[in-house]
Design a protein around this motif. Structure first.
Motif, mmCIF file in Angstrom:
data_model
loop_
_atom_site.group_PDB
_atom_site.id
_atom_site.type_symbol
_atom_site.label_atom_id
_atom_site.label_comp_id
_atom_site.label_asym_id
_atom_site.label_seq_id
_atom_site.Cartn_x
_atom_site.Cartn_y
_atom_site.Cartn_z
ATOM 1 N N VAL A 29 -10.941 56.052 24.325
ATOM 2 C CA VAL A 29 -11.441 54.991 23.438
ATOM 3 C C VAL A 29 -12.937 55.123 23.226
ATOM 4 C CG1 VAL A 29 -11.823 52.505 23.265
ATOM 5 C CG2 VAL A 29 -9.590 53.375 23.971
ATOM 6 N N VAL A 30 -13.678 55.224 24.310
ATOM 7 C CA VAL A 30 -15.138 55.292 24.212
ATOM 8 C C VAL A 30 -15.567 56.590 23.540
ATOM 9 C CG1 VAL A 30 -17.270 55.374 25.537
ATOM 10 C CG2 VAL A 30 -15.461 53.800 26.195
ATOM 11 N N GLY A 31 -14.906 57.700 23.913
ATOM 12 C CA GLY A 31 -15.273 58.978 23.299
ATOM 13 C C GLY A 31 -15.053 58.974 21.808
ATOM 14 N N HIS A 32 -13.916 58.417 21.367
ATOM 15 C CA HIS A 32 -13.635 58.384 19.931
ATOM 16 C C HIS A 32 -14.631 57.497 19.200
ATOM 17 C CE1 HIS A 32 -11.283 58.464 16.242
ATOM 18 N NE2 HIS A 32 -11.367 57.138 16.203
ATOM 19 N N SER A 33 -14.863 56.305 19.737
ATOM 20 C CA SER A 33 -15.773 55.376 19.046
ATOM 21 C C SER A 33 -17.190 55.926 18.994
ATOM 22 C CB SER A 33 -15.753 54.017 19.739
ATOM 23 O OG SER A 33 -16.200 54.143 21.080
ATOM 24 N N LEU A 34 -17.628 56.556 20.096
ATOM 25 C CA LEU A 34 -18.974 57.131 20.077
ATOM 26 C C LEU A 34 -19.075 58.283 19.090
ATOM 27 C CD1 LEU A 34 -19.975 57.106 23.850
ATOM 28 C CD2 LEU A 34 -20.789 55.605 22.034
ATOM 29 N N ALA A 35 -18.001 59.077 18.979
ATOM 30 C CA ALA A 35 -18.020 60.173 18.007
ATOM 31 C C ALA A 35 -18.122 59.628 16.584
ATOM 32 C CB ALA A 35 -16.764 61.025 18.164
ATOM 33 N N VAL A 36 -17.354 58.554 16.294
ATOM 34 C CA VAL A 36 -17.419 57.942 14.963
ATOM 35 C C VAL A 36 -18.796 57.350 14.710
ATOM 36 C CG1 VAL A 36 -16.497 56.103 13.508
ATOM 37 C CG2 VAL A 36 -14.946 57.511 14.878
ATOM 38 N N ILE A 37 -19.316 56.619 15.714
ATOM 39 C CA ILE A 37 -20.646 56.008 15.551
ATOM 40 C C ILE A 37 -21.709 57.073 15.352
ATOM 41 C CG2 ILE A 37 -22.419 54.725 16.790
ATOM 42 C CD1 ILE A 37 -20.160 53.065 18.031
ATOM 43 N N LEU A 38 -21.631 58.151 16.123
ATOM 44 C CA LEU A 38 -22.604 59.235 16.000
ATOM 45 C C LEU A 38 -22.537 59.869 14.608
ATOM 46 C CD1 LEU A 38 -24.725 61.106 17.239
ATOM 47 C CD2 LEU A 38 -22.850 62.540 18.079
ATOM 48 N N ALA A 39 -21.310 60.101 14.132
ATOM 49 C CA ALA A 39 -21.173 60.697 12.801
ATOM 50 C C ALA A 39 -21.734 59.765 11.729
ATOM 51 C CB ALA A 39 -19.701 61.006 12.523
ATOM 52 N N GLN A 40 -21.471 58.473 11.852
ATOM 53 C CA GLN A 40 -22.002 57.503 10.894
ATOM 54 C C GLN A 40 -23.529 57.469 10.944
ATOM 55 O OE1 GLN A 40 -20.745 55.495 8.577
ATOM 56 N NE2 GLN A 40 -18.570 55.991 8.865
ATOM 57 N N ALA A 41 -24.063 57.457 12.158
ATOM 58 C CA ALA A 41 -25.529 57.401 12.282
ATOM 59 C C ALA A 41 -26.179 58.653 11.712
ATOM 60 C CB ALA A 41 -25.906 57.233 13.750
ATOM 61 N N GLU A 42 -25.583 59.805 11.958
ATOM 62 C CA GLU A 42 -26.153 61.039 11.423
ATOM 63 C C GLU A 42 -26.072 61.087 9.904
ATOM 64 O OE1 GLU A 42 -23.996 64.061 13.429
ATOM 65 O OE2 GLU A 42 -25.386 64.145 15.136
ATOM 66 N N SER A 43 -24.925 60.602 9.367
ATOM 67 C CA SER A 43 -24.808 60.596 7.900
ATOM 68 C C SER A 43 -25.771 59.598 7.274
ATOM 69 C CB SER A 43 -23.372 60.275 7.495
ATOM 70 O OG SER A 43 -23.024 58.953 7.902
ATOM 71 N N GLY A 44 -26.059 58.507 8.000
ATOM 72 C CA GLY A 44 -26.993 57.514 7.471
ATOM 73 C C GLY A 44 -28.397 58.056 7.280
ATOM 74 N N GLN A 45 -28.741 59.089 8.045
ATOM 75 C CA GLN A 45 -30.080 59.669 7.907
ATOM 76 C C GLN A 45 -30.275 60.333 6.546
ATOM 77 O OE1 GLN A 45 -30.740 62.343 11.176
ATOM 78 N NE2 GLN A 45 -30.170 60.826 12.727
ATOM 79 N N PHE A 46 -29.198 60.729 5.910
ATOM 80 C CA PHE A 46 -29.301 61.460 4.649
ATOM 81 C C PHE A 46 -29.066 60.571 3.432
ATOM 82 C CE2 PHE A 46 -27.937 64.408 7.943
ATOM 83 C CZ PHE A 46 -28.919 65.378 7.849
ATOM 84 N N LEU A 47 -28.900 59.253 3.666
ATOM 85 C CA LEU A 47 -28.739 58.342 2.538
ATOM 86 C C LEU A 47 -30.085 58.140 1.837
ATOM 87 C CD1 LEU A 47 -26.435 55.615 4.145
ATOM 88 C CD2 LEU A 47 -25.768 57.387 2.513
ATOM 89 N N PRO A 48 -30.060 58.049 0.519
ATOM 90 C CA PRO A 48 -31.335 57.837 -0.197
ATOM 91 C C PRO A 48 -31.885 56.444 0.082
ATOM 92 C CG PRO A 48 -29.475 57.727 -1.716
ATOM 93 C CD PRO A 48 -28.921 58.179 -0.396
ATOM 94 N N ASP A 49 -33.193 56.363 0.102
ATOM 95 C CA ASP A 49 -33.819 55.061 0.374
ATOM 96 C C ASP A 49 -33.551 54.072 -0.740
ATOM 97 O OD1 ASP A 49 -34.769 56.167 2.687
ATOM 98 O OD2 ASP A 49 -36.737 56.684 1.844
ATOM 99 N N ASP A 63 -30.758 53.429 -2.021
ATOM 100 C CA ASP A 63 -29.374 52.940 -1.993
ATOM 101 C C ASP A 63 -29.150 52.110 -0.730
ATOM 102 O OD1 ASP A 63 -26.739 52.439 -2.394
ATOM 103 O OD2 ASP A 63 -26.057 54.534 -2.299
ATOM 104 N N PRO A 64 -29.730 50.902 -0.668
ATOM 105 C CA PRO A 64 -29.563 50.068 0.531
ATOM 106 C C PRO A 64 -28.113 49.634 0.750
ATOM 107 C CG PRO A 64 -30.600 48.813 -1.236
ATOM 108 C CD PRO A 64 -30.554 50.243 -1.715
ATOM 109 N N ALA A 65 -27.345 49.561 -0.327
ATOM 110 C CA ALA A 65 -25.943 49.146 -0.161
ATOM 111 C C ALA A 65 -25.174 50.163 0.688
ATOM 112 C CB ALA A 65 -25.275 48.977 -1.521
ATOM 113 N N ALA A 66 -25.435 51.467 0.443
ATOM 114 C CA ALA A 66 -24.751 52.499 1.218
ATOM 115 C C ALA A 66 -25.158 52.417 2.696
ATOM 116 C CB ALA A 66 -25.071 53.878 0.659
ATOM 117 N N LEU A 67 -26.449 52.117 2.931
ATOM 118 C CA LEU A 67 -26.911 51.988 4.318
ATOM 119 C C LEU A 67 -26.229 50.813 5.005
ATOM 120 C CD1 LEU A 67 -28.795 52.871 6.585
ATOM 121 C CD2 LEU A 67 -30.585 51.421 5.589
#
Length: 414
Positions: free
Chosen positions: A233-253, A255-259
């Protein structure tokens, strides 16, 4: 003969006719020997006072020693009895009344002797009486048991009187021997009962210990299962959270809705993870339909996911549903952690048509040019394999250097 006591069992006849004794058991025999010697000495003195020839004190000593040894060494005591009789015939000395105590030797042979002594003591009674009767008739041996001077007047009928005494002596010795035999059987029955009770107590104790060991093993298995589930459970959720956080770094400034959407996904994943951990700790069954929810959560990470489903999904028994869910969760976690983001994840569910077949779950991910090495000591593939083997399933993996596929097969039963 063995001396001492057996722990847990009171003193009594040992198997094979022997007995176990402590020093206190010999006190009555010592006292009987002393009393017998005193009676014999008094009888010798009385006979000398009446003018009869004094009988050797050896016979008094033999009686005393035989009585003392009758319990601890019944075989030796029986040999002394025969030695006493042979000495009477050899010397012609009369028999003492105190020698009636030798009936105790017959009793002791039956009560405490081993099987050989038991048989010899029983055979000695008729044999001894017959030898004595033959000695009276054939050799003119006179036992001469005299305690009252007037018995001399009965000399004319001595032979008849002695022959009449043969069955009396036989009955006396036989009664003593059978009395010892009866007590022997009673003692052996008591020992057998105590041994049976001891065996029953030992069996009950062994059953309690086995039950305790089984309960400890069950608790350890439960702890191991919880540890695996929490890890997944923890491994899966952390992997999802990590992927989301990493993808958030590449969102354009701009586009606050996407963030906000990304942050909401992270919060939802964390909330779902907490709920899953609580469900694991409370042993709540995995609800139906959660397999597709896992696939959808992986798609929310920004990782491209292709979901394919063959056959008709249907509810599984709780144990199989939990295994299928945790294994798919772990396969997705590994793919998100180690897969190539440029290559879509391919998640397939192939449901069987009938009972007795297998549900196939497979996850295929691309292998990056510089793959991240898995942490040493992780549960990973080995943990999934153990889960599946526990319900009769299996895990297989394939790879060609560019793509990696893990396939789990879960048996389906009603």
């Amino acid at each position: 003969m063995t001396h001492g006591s057996t722990p847990g069992v009171e003193d009594g006849p040992a198997p094979g006719g022997g007995a176990r004794w402590s020093w206190r058991d010999h006190v009555p025999d010592l006292l009987a020997g002393v009393v017998g010697a005193g009676i014999g000495a008094a009888e010798l003195s009385l006979r000398a006072t009446w003018g009869y020839e004094s009988t050797s004190a050896v016979f008094v000593a033999l009686v005393a020693v035989s009585v003392v040894l009758a319990r601890p060494l019944p075989g030796v005591a029986l040999a002394l009895v025969w030695s006493t009789g042979a000495l009477h015939l050899a010397t012609g000395d009369p028999v003492l009344l105190t020698e009636l105590l030798l009936a105790y030797v017959a009793f002791a042979g039956a009560r405490w002797g081993n099987r050989v002594v038991l048989a010899l003591s029983g055979a000695s009674i008729p044999a001894g009486v017959l030898v004595g009767g033959f000695a009276v008739l054939a050799t003119g041996y006179s036992p001469g048991i005299v305690v009252v001077q007037g018995v001399r007047n009965l000399q004319d009928g001595l032979s008849l009187s002695l022959l009449a005494a043969v069955p009396v002596a036989l009955l006396l010795l036989a009664a003593a021997w059978f009395g010892g035999l009866a007590l022997r059987f009673a003692g052996n029955a008591t020992v057998s009962r105590r041994q049976r009770e001891l065996a029953e107590r030992e069996s009950a104790r062994a059953q309690r210990e086995a039950a305790q060991a089984h309960e400890i093993a069950r608790l350890r298995d439960e702890q191991a299962r919880m540890a695996r589930d929490v890890h997944d459970v923890v491994g899966h959720s952390l992997a999802v959270i990590l992927a989301q956080a990493e993808s958030g770094q590449f969102l354009p400034d701009t586009d606050p809705a996407a963030l906000k959407t990304t942050l909401a996904t992270i919060a939802g994943t964390a909330r779902s993870s907490l709920q899953d951990v609580q469900a694991v700790l409370s042993s709540t069954p995995v609800p139906p339909g959660r397999l597709q929810a896992l696939v959808d959560s992986a798609g929310s990470t920004g990782f491209p996911v292709e979901s394919r489903c063959g056959g008709t999904p249907r509810p599984l028994p709780p144990d199989l549903a939990a295994v299928a869910y945790r294994v798919l969760q772990e396969m997705l976690t590994n793919a998100l952690k180690h897969g190539d983001r440029a290559v879509p994840l391919v998640v397939e569910q192939r449901w069987p048509e009938g009972v007795g077949e297998e549900l196939e779950l497979s996850v295929t991910n691309g292998i990056p040019l510089a793959p991240t090495a898995p942490r040493s000591g992780g549960r990973g593939l080995e943990g999934m394999r153990r889960r599946l083997e526990g319900v009769g399933g299996r895990l297989s993996t394939t790879g060609d250097g560019t793509r990696f596929t893990a396939t789990a097969r879960v048996p389906v039963r009603s």
